[in-house]
Design a protein around this motif. Structure first.
Motif, PDB file in Angstrom:
ATOM      1  N   ALA A 196       0.533  -1.304  -0.006  1.00  0.00           N
ATOM      2  CA  ALA A 196       0.204  -0.191   0.297  1.00  0.00           C
ATOM      3  C   ALA A 196       1.153   1.163   0.092  1.00  0.00           C
ATOM      4  O   ALA A 196       0.136   2.237  -1.120  1.00  0.00           O
ATOM      5  N   SER A 229      -4.263   4.167  -3.085  1.00  0.00           N
ATOM      6  CA  SER A 229      -3.010   3.842  -2.275  1.00  0.00           C
ATOM      7  C   SER A 229      -3.043   2.429  -1.871  1.00  0.00           C
ATOM      8  O   SER A 229      -1.634   1.974  -0.991  1.00  0.00           O
ATOM      9  N   LEU A 266       2.959  -6.507  -6.871  1.00  0.00           N
ATOM     10  CA  LEU A 266       2.723  -6.323  -7.929  1.00  0.00           C
ATOM     11  C   LEU A 266       2.622  -7.714  -9.326  1.00  0.00           C
ATOM     12  O   LEU A 266       2.044  -8.023  -9.532  1.00  0.00           O
TER      13      LEU A 266
HETATM   14  N1  PFF Z   1      -0.573   1.299  -3.459  1.00  0.00           N
HETATM   15  C1  PFF Z   1       0.658   1.781  -4.140  1.00  0.00           C
HETATM   16  C2  PFF Z   1       0.972   3.693  -4.456  1.00  0.00           C
HETATM   17  O1  PFF Z   1       0.501   3.668  -3.343  1.00  0.00           O
HETATM   18  O2  PFF Z   1       2.014   3.579  -4.422  1.00  0.00           O
HETATM   19  C3  PFF Z   1       0.593   1.033  -5.946  1.00  0.00           C
HETATM   20  C4  PFF Z   1      -0.303   0.453  -5.784  1.00  0.00           C
HETATM   21  C5  PFF Z   1       0.728  -0.613  -5.844  1.00  0.00           C
HETATM   22  C6  PFF Z   1      -1.303   0.267  -6.432  1.00  0.00           C
HETATM   23  C7  PFF Z   1      -0.429  -1.919  -5.931  1.00  0.00           C
HETATM   24  C8  PFF Z   1      -2.148  -0.918  -6.822  1.00  0.00           C
HETATM   25  C9  PFF Z   1      -1.044  -1.856  -6.233  1.00  0.00           C
HETATM   26  F1  PFF Z   1      -1.613  -3.135  -7.074  1.00  0.00           F
END
Ligand code: PFF
Length: 493
Positions: free
Chosen positions: A26, A231, A328
Motif C-alpha cells: 500500500a 493507495s 504487483l
Molecule cells: N499502493 C501503491 C502506491 O500508493 O504507490 C501503488 C499500487 C501498488 C497500486 C499495487 C495498486 C497495486 F496493486
C-alpha cells in the motif's frame, strides 16, 4: 504450508510479517509524492476528513473482502474466483487484475527507475548542485528524454523486484518487508525532524492542514476516493494474493484496519517530512514529478547536510516503490505457479520480463516516442490513466459485488469471522461492502470518465489533473503553471 485443492502454498511466517508486507504494498509512490500536495491544495483539514471517511467506508470493506477471497480460496486472483464460483465467468475479474498489474508495474518501474537514478545522483552530489529551478527542471527533462538511461535504471529496479519475489513469500517478500518497512519509517522520521525544525516551516503546516471547506467539491471528493483506493492497492488482486498466504487464525478485519492505519499514517508523515521544508526554503510545492524531481533537489541543495538528506529521501522513495512493485509482481507469479504450474524462479523471470517489455514504450514516450499519442496521451500517461481511473475502480466494484452479493452470505460471514468469531461490527461491514463501497466507487468511475467536466472543476479548484501517479509530463509542466517557483516568488497559499 497451507494446502487447498492439491495446491501447496506458503503462508506468512507471522501476522506482523503479513501486515508489514501488505502495508509495504500500500505504501508507495502514491503516499509520498502525491498525497501531501493534494492534501494541501484541496482544502487541508477538510480534505483530510473526507479522505479518512473514504478510507474507512471504501478502503476497509474492499480490503477485507480481498483478503477474505484470498484466504477463502488459497489461490491467486484468477484461481480464487474459479475456486469460489466454479463454472462462472467471475475468474475474468482476476484476469483483468493481472492485466492491470502488468500495466501498473510497467510504468511504476519507470518512475522507480528515476528514483534509483536520483539516489545515485544524490550520492554523487549531482542533485544538490542545481543553481535554480530552471536548471533542476531542465536536468530532469534531459534525463527522462534519454531513453537508454531510463531503460537501464528500470531494468535494475525490475531486477531487485525479481530477487525478492524469487526468494518466495516468507523468505523473500516477508523477510524484506520486515527490514525495509521499519527502515522507511526511520528515514521518514529523520526527514520530519529536519523539516519541522526549520525556520519558516510553519507555512508548510498551514498549507497542509488549514481547513478550507470551500474547496470541497464533488471533484475533490472523487479525488479523495481515488487516492484512498489506489493507495491501498485495491482492485487488482494484490490483497487477494497476499490474503491467500494468511493462516486461518488471523483476524482479517483487524489486519485490514492495521494496514489501513499504517498506510494513512505514512501519507500524513510524508506531508510533514516534505512540505514544511519546501516552504521554509521559499519554494512552492507541486505534485508528482514536479515535487520529487524538481522542487525537492533544490530544497536539499539549500539545506545544511543536503546531500545526506537527498540520499535519505530518494532511498526512502526507492524502498516505498520496491515494496509496492514486488506485490504487483507477486500477483503474476502466484498466477503462473498456481495455474500454469511454473516453478517460482521461472514465473518470476518470465512475468518480470513481460512487465519490463511492456514498459519500454512508456519509457520511450518521454523521449524518441514523445510524438506518439493515443487518445491524446503518450504511452506512459495512457497506462497510468487507464489503470488508476478505469481498471482499478472497475475491479474494486466487481470485487465488492462478488463478496457482498455473489459469494454467498454464509460463506462470506464464515470467512470474515474466522479468527474473530465475536466480530462486533460485522453487520456494518457487510452493508459497507454490499452498498456503500460499490456505489461510491461507481461514482468515482463515472465522474473520472467525464474529462471535460473534470478539468473545468479542477481549474476552478486550482487542482492537478485527475491522475493518480503522475500529474504532468515534463513537456506540459510549464503550461500547467506547475513549475517550482524561485525564492523570489514564495507561495501565497
Ligand atoms: N499502493 C501503491 C502506491 O500508493 O504507490 C501503488 C499500487 C501498488 C497500486 C499495487 C495498486 C497495486 F496493486
Amino acid at each position: 504450508m497451507a494446502s487447498s485443492g492439491g495446491i501447496h502454498r506458503e503462508t506468512w511466517g507471522s501476522k506482523t510479517g503479513f501486515i508489514l508486507a501488505a502495508a509495504g504494498s500500500a505504501i508507495g509512490l502514491g503516499n509520498i509524492w502525491r498525497f501531501p500536495y493534494i492534501l494541501g491544495e484541496n482544502g487541508g483539514f477538510a480534505f483530510l476528513l473526507i479522505w479518512i471517511i473514504c478510507n474507512i467506508l471504501i478502503g476497509l470493506p474492499i480490503l477485507g473482502a480481498e483478503l477474505a477471497i484470498g484466504r477463502g480460496s488459497n489461490r491467486n486472483p484468477v484461481g480464487a474466483f474459479k475456486a469460489l464460483m466454479p463454472g462462472t465467468a467471475w475468474w475474468l475479474v482476476g484476469f483483468m487484475g493481472l492485466i492491470t498489474g502488468v500495466i501498473i508495474l510497467s510504468f511504476y518501474s519507470i518512475v522507480a527507475g528515476w528514483t534509483l537514478a536520483y539516489l545515485v545522483k544524490s550520492v554523487t552530489g549531482v542533485t544538490v548542485s542545481y543553481p535554480d529551478a530552471e536548471a533542476s527542471a531542465l536536468a530532469f527533462e534531459n534525463f527522462v528524454s534519454s531513453g537508454g538511461q531510463i531503460v537501464i535504471y528500470s531494468f535494475v529496479f525490475t531486477l531487485l523486484c525479481m530477487i525478492v519475489v524469487s526468494q518466495g513469500v516468507k523468505s523473500g517478500i516477508e523477510k524484506w518487508s520486515k527490514i525495509l518497512m521499519p527502515t522507511l519509517f526511520i528515514l521518514i522520521i529523520i526527514l520530519i525532524v529536519r523539516s519541522l525544525t526549520l525556520k519558516g516551516g510553519g507555512a508548510g503546516l498551514a498549507f497542509l492542514f488549514k481547513p478550507d471547506f470551500s474547496k470541497i467539491t464533488l471533484q475533490v471528493i472523487v479525488m479523495a476516493m481515488g487516492q484512498a483506493f489506489f493507495s491501498l492497492s485495491l482492485g487488482m488482486g494484490v490483497m487477494i494474493t497476499y490474503g491467500s498466504y494468511v493462516d486461518r487464525k488471523t483476524n482479517i478485519i483487524n489486519s485490514a484496519g492495521s494496514i489501513m492505519l499504517l498506510n494513512m499514517s505514512i501519507s500524513i508523515l510524508a506531508g510533514l517530512a516534505l512540505i514544511p521544508a519546501v516552504f521554509a526554503m521559499g519554494f512552492q510545492p507541486s505534485s508528482g514529478v514536479g515535487l520529487t524531481f524538481h522542487v525537492l533537489p533544490l530544497v536539499f541543495s539549500k539545506l545544511p547536510f543536503g546531500t545526506f538528506l537527498s540520499i535519505i529521501f530518494f532511498f526512502l522513495l526507492s524502498i516505498a516503490a520496491l515494496t509496492s512493485a514486488i506485490s504487483l509482481l507477486e500477483v503474476m507469479v502466484s498466477y503462473a505457479t498456481d495455474e500454469l504450474r511454473w516453478s517460482r524462479p521461472r514465473a518470476t523471470v518470465i512475468m518480470a520480463a513481460i512487465a519490463f517489455l511492456f514498459g519500454v514504450p512508456a519509457a520511450l514516450s518521454f523521449g524518441v516516442w514523445s510524438e506518439i499519442k493515443i487518445f491524446g496521451l503518450g504511452f506512459f500517461d495512457l497506462s497510468e490513466y487507464i489503470t488508476a481511473n478505469v481498471l482499478l475502480p472497475i475491479g474494486g466494484i466487481l470485487i465488492a459485488l462478488f463478496a457482498g452479493w455473489v459469494w454467498g452470505r454464509a460463506r462470506l460471514e464464515a470467512e470474515i469471522k474466522e479468527g474473530n468469531p465475536d466480530l462486533k461490527f460485522y453487520k456494518v461491514w457487510l452493508w459497507m461492502i454490499r452498498i456503500v463501497a460499490p456505489v461510491a466507487v461507481a461514482t468515482v468511475l463515472v465522474t473520472s470518465l467525464l474529462p471535460e467536466k473534470t478539468e473545468e472543476a479542477q481549474v476552478e479548484n486550482n487542482a492537478q489533473p485527475d491522475t493518480v501517479l503522475v500529474t504532468e509530463t515534463p513537456g506540459v509542466i510549464d503550461s500547467s503553471g506547475d513549475q517550482p517557483t524561485s525564492a523570489a516568488e514564495p507561495s501565497t497559499e
